[in-house]
Scaffold this active site. Sequence first.
Site, short mmCIF file in Angstrom:
data_model
loop_
_atom_site.label_atom_id
_atom_site.label_comp_id
_atom_site.label_asym_id
_atom_site.label_seq_id
_atom_site.Cartn_x
_atom_site.Cartn_y
_atom_site.Cartn_z
N ASN A 7 0.86 -1.19 0.00
CA ASN A 7 0.00 0.00 0.00
C ASN A 7 0.90 1.24 0.00
O ASN A 7 1.70 1.42 0.92
CB ASN A 7 -0.90 -0.04 1.25
CG ASN A 7 -1.84 1.14 1.31
OD1 ASN A 7 -1.42 2.27 1.08
ND2 ASN A 7 -3.09 0.90 1.61
N HIS A 10 0.90 6.22 1.73
CA HIS A 10 1.68 7.14 2.57
C HIS A 10 2.72 7.93 1.78
O HIS A 10 3.17 8.98 2.22
CB HIS A 10 2.31 6.39 3.74
CG HIS A 10 1.27 5.92 4.70
ND1 HIS A 10 0.57 6.78 5.51
CD2 HIS A 10 0.75 4.70 4.92
CE1 HIS A 10 -0.32 6.10 6.20
NE2 HIS A 10 -0.23 4.83 5.86
N HIS A 43 -5.70 3.66 -1.94
CA HIS A 43 -7.04 3.97 -1.46
C HIS A 43 -7.41 5.35 -1.99
O HIS A 43 -6.78 6.35 -1.61
CB HIS A 43 -7.03 3.95 0.08
CG HIS A 43 -8.36 4.16 0.71
ND1 HIS A 43 -8.56 3.96 2.06
CD2 HIS A 43 -9.56 4.55 0.22
CE1 HIS A 43 -9.83 4.21 2.36
NE2 HIS A 43 -10.45 4.58 1.26
N ARG A 45 -9.57 8.02 -1.49
CA ARG A 45 -10.54 8.46 -0.47
C ARG A 45 -11.41 9.58 -1.01
O ARG A 45 -10.99 10.36 -1.87
CB ARG A 45 -9.81 8.94 0.78
CG ARG A 45 -9.05 7.83 1.50
CD ARG A 45 -8.47 8.34 2.81
NE ARG A 45 -9.49 8.41 3.83
CZ ARG A 45 -9.61 7.58 4.86
NH1 ARG A 45 -8.75 6.60 5.02
NH2 ARG A 45 -10.56 7.72 5.74
N ARG A 49 -7.30 12.82 0.43
CA ARG A 49 -6.24 13.32 1.30
C ARG A 49 -4.85 12.82 0.88
O ARG A 49 -3.85 13.42 1.23
CB ARG A 49 -6.50 12.97 2.76
CG ARG A 49 -6.38 11.51 3.07
CD ARG A 49 -6.43 11.25 4.56
NE ARG A 49 -7.78 11.40 5.09
CZ ARG A 49 -8.18 10.79 6.21
NH1 ARG A 49 -7.33 10.04 6.89
NH2 ARG A 49 -9.41 10.93 6.63
N GLU A 70 -8.64 0.42 -3.10
CA GLU A 70 -9.52 0.44 -1.92
C GLU A 70 -10.46 1.62 -2.05
O GLU A 70 -10.06 2.70 -2.50
CB GLU A 70 -8.71 0.61 -0.65
CG GLU A 70 -7.86 -0.56 -0.30
CD GLU A 70 -7.04 -0.27 0.96
OE1 GLU A 70 -7.19 0.79 1.58
OE2 GLU A 70 -6.24 -1.13 1.30
N THR A 101 -8.11 3.68 8.13
CA THR A 101 -9.28 2.82 8.24
C THR A 101 -9.28 2.17 9.63
O THR A 101 -8.29 1.60 10.04
CB THR A 101 -9.21 1.72 7.15
OG1 THR A 101 -8.83 2.33 5.93
CG2 THR A 101 -10.54 1.03 6.98
N GLU A 151 -11.06 -9.37 2.77
CA GLU A 151 -9.79 -9.02 3.39
C GLU A 151 -10.06 -8.91 4.88
O GLU A 151 -10.90 -8.11 5.31
CB GLU A 151 -9.24 -7.70 2.83
CG GLU A 151 -7.93 -7.32 3.53
CD GLU A 151 -7.13 -6.25 2.83
OE1 GLU A 151 -7.22 -6.13 1.58
OE2 GLU A 151 -6.41 -5.52 3.53
N HIS A 190 -3.83 -4.61 7.54
CA HIS A 190 -3.96 -3.45 8.43
C HIS A 190 -3.12 -3.65 9.69
O HIS A 190 -3.29 -4.62 10.41
CB HIS A 190 -5.40 -3.12 8.82
CG HIS A 190 -5.54 -1.66 9.12
ND1 HIS A 190 -5.23 -1.11 10.32
CD2 HIS A 190 -5.86 -0.62 8.31
CE1 HIS A 190 -5.38 0.20 10.26
NE2 HIS A 190 -5.77 0.52 9.05
N1 PXP Z 1 -5.81 -3.18 3.95
C1 PXP Z 1 -6.79 -2.25 4.01
C2 PXP Z 1 -8.16 -2.63 3.59
C3 PXP Z 1 -6.51 -0.93 4.43
O1 PXP Z 1 -7.50 -0.01 4.48
C4 PXP Z 1 -5.18 -0.60 4.76
C5 PXP Z 1 -4.86 0.81 5.16
O2 PXP Z 1 -5.10 1.68 4.11
C6 PXP Z 1 -4.19 -1.59 4.67
C7 PXP Z 1 -4.54 -2.88 4.28
C8 PXP Z 1 -2.77 -1.31 5.00
O3 PXP Z 1 -2.66 -1.02 6.37
P1 PXP Z 1 -1.29 -0.53 6.98
O4 PXP Z 1 -0.96 0.78 6.29
O5 PXP Z 1 -1.56 -0.38 8.43
O6 PXP Z 1 -0.26 -1.57 6.66
#
Ligand code: PXP
Length: 240
Positions: A7, A10, A43, A45, A49, A70, A101, A151, A190
């Site tokens: 992901n 960030h 994602h 959003r 953001r 996402e 999330t 997921e 997550h």
């Molecule tokens: N899976 C989903 C569905 C998420 O919403 C997120 C965060 O955007 C992640 C995985 C990744 O989470 P993390 O950034 O905490 O590794």
Amino acid sequence: MPKLGVNIDHIATLRQARREKIPSPARAAREAQAGGADGITIHLREDRRHIQDHDLLEIRRACGLPLNLEMALDPGIIQIALRFKPDKVCFVPERRREVTTEGGLDLKRFENQFPAVIQKFKKQKVEVSLFIDPVVRQIQIAANAGAHAIEIHTGTYARAKGPGRRAEIDRIRKAALLAHRLGLKVHAGHGLDYANVPALLGIPEIKELNIGFSIIARAVFTGLRQAVNEMKRLLTSGLR
Ligand code: PXP
């Protein structure tokens, strides 16, 4: 061995802090691919953001990995996704004021909406997964709605300590098994990091892990020394 979806939200968060063009999520996707990622997760959003609409195409052009988008169950975002046709979409709950999330979807609230939405994506050959807590009822609703995958939200596991953590692993294991038996693919994500991910490897039904924050946070320190060094060398080389 589960596949790794990286992901890169960030990276976009950092870029948006200055509304600059760097660091580029598309370049991050290429780097993730070079590092061995099996997929890229972003994602989009509603409040934009971090990831922006133009990132979708740029990331797709930059790397050939499957793209997992996402998104919230929001008509505007669904329209964008149906037009863009990522390889996969993952529906997540979204609240404007949350930092990230905060938990899985409560599918009971959307039981009537998901089957039709999932059908639309199926027609476009886009795989649909639903981000849910490891709860029997949620898994059953996901299966009935026709989702390809779930997921499992691992945030509670990631925060748990001691016996609580073992209980969470057990909950995830049982949920993964049930989902698999109901014909769903099982993903998880997550809050996963370098310390808590190994325990999940003992759950063979989990075929994909989506990890963001810990990887990007680690990348800062695997790369900061070199970045400073390159600037320092520039300064010490004097005027040219
Ligand atoms: N899976 C989903 C569905 C998420 O919403 C997120 C965060 O955007 C992640 C995985 C990744 O989470 P993390 O950034 O905490 O590794």
